[in-house]
Design a protein around this motif. Structure first.
Motif, PDB file in Angstrom:
ATOM      1  N   GLU A  30       1.070  -1.298   0.028  1.00 19.99           N
ATOM      2  CA  GLU A  30      -0.189   0.007   0.008  1.00 19.99           C
ATOM      3  C   GLU A  30       0.655   1.225   0.062  1.00 19.99           C
ATOM      4  O   GLU A  30       1.837   1.489   0.476  1.00 19.99           O
ATOM      5  N   ASP A  31       0.441   2.181  -0.639  1.00 17.88           N
ATOM      6  CA  ASP A  31       1.157   3.489  -0.767  1.00 17.88           C
ATOM      7  C   ASP A  31       0.191   4.500   0.026  1.00 17.88           C
ATOM      8  O   ASP A  31      -0.659   5.388  -0.661  1.00 17.88           O
ATOM      9  N   SER A  33       1.207   7.551   0.807  1.00 15.99           N
ATOM     10  CA  SER A  33       2.036   8.973   0.466  1.00 15.99           C
ATOM     11  C   SER A  33       1.058  10.187   0.451  1.00 15.99           C
ATOM     12  O   SER A  33       1.432  11.104   0.909  1.00 15.99           O
ATOM     13  N   ARG A  56       8.953   5.759  -1.316  1.00 19.51           N
ATOM     14  CA  ARG A  56       7.616   6.183  -0.622  1.00 19.51           C
ATOM     15  C   ARG A  56       7.683   6.684   0.809  1.00 19.51           C
ATOM     16  O   ARG A  56       8.448   6.027   1.392  1.00 19.51           O
ATOM     17  N   LEU A  58       6.302   6.443   4.388  1.00 11.83           N
ATOM     18  CA  LEU A  58       5.335   5.423   5.293  1.00 11.83           C
ATOM     19  C   LEU A  58       5.244   5.872   6.614  1.00 11.83           C
ATOM     20  O   LEU A  58       6.094   6.789   7.042  1.00 11.83           O
ATOM     21  N   SER A  63       3.407  -0.917   7.746  1.00 10.66           N
ATOM     22  CA  SER A  63       3.259  -1.163   6.259  1.00 10.66           C
ATOM     23  C   SER A  63       2.310  -2.067   6.108  1.00 10.66           C
ATOM     24  O   SER A  63       2.226  -3.076   6.765  1.00 10.66           O
ATOM     25  N   GLY A  77      -4.817   4.832   0.447  1.00 10.49           N
ATOM     26  CA  GLY A  77      -3.978   3.875  -0.063  1.00 10.49           C
ATOM     27  C   GLY A  77      -4.326   2.610   0.857  1.00 10.49           C
ATOM     28  O   GLY A  77      -3.922   1.507   0.609  1.00 10.49           O
TER      29      GLY A  77
END
Length: 150
Positions: A30-31, A33, A56, A58, A63, A77
């Motif tokens: 997953e992002d 950002s 990225r 985080l 995460s 995300g």
């Protein structure tokens, strides 16, 4: 009404373990950002709460990965389906898992799958052959969490 859920896995290095499991399961990391940028700009989180990993941003200590076909919130995300969240904890693993993941490959592809997972950083622990009842490997991820491969 069925409830939503995610599996949370304690870790020593959440981004690295998420990378392993994303590669192992062909999931996506997953992002968050865009969410992080909004929270930083609004002053809702401090820079100390953020790390960079593989280009990225985080949240420090967290995460997650999700199935690539499942829906997700484009702003945060965060996945809305099959999802694993890794969270850093101060203590190390101390015993056998009470819950584990079973990874299932294609029929006849056990050796190939086990070898691929080893290439990602997994370790073989023990082979189990129960004849007609099944044949699988017990393995460990890079942080020592057991899982089965069949």
């Amino acid at each position: 009404m069925a409830l939503g859920w995610k599996l949370v896995v304690d870790s020593a290095n959440a981004p690295v373990l998420a990378d392993f499991w994303a590669a192992a399961l062909d999931y996506e990391v997953e992002d968050p950002s865009a969410l992080i940028e909004r929270l930083l700009a609004a002053g809702h989180v401090d820079e100390e709460a953020i790390i960079e990993h593989r280009g990225r941003e985080l949240f420090r200590g967290y995460s997650a990965i999700r199935h690539p076909e499942d829906p997700y919130d484009e702003v945060s995300g965060v996945g809305h389906g099959r999802r694993l969240l890794f969270q850093d904890v101060p203590e190390g693993k101390s015993g056998k898992n009470r819950l584990h993941i079973d990874v299932h490959g294609e029929p006849g592809g056990l050796d190939k799958l086990v070898t691929r997972l080893e290439g990602l950083g997994a370790t073989r622990l023990r082979e189990v052959d129960r004849g007609q009842a099944g044949h699988w490997w017990i393995m460990q991820d890079p942080e020592g969490n057991e899982f089965c491969v069949a």
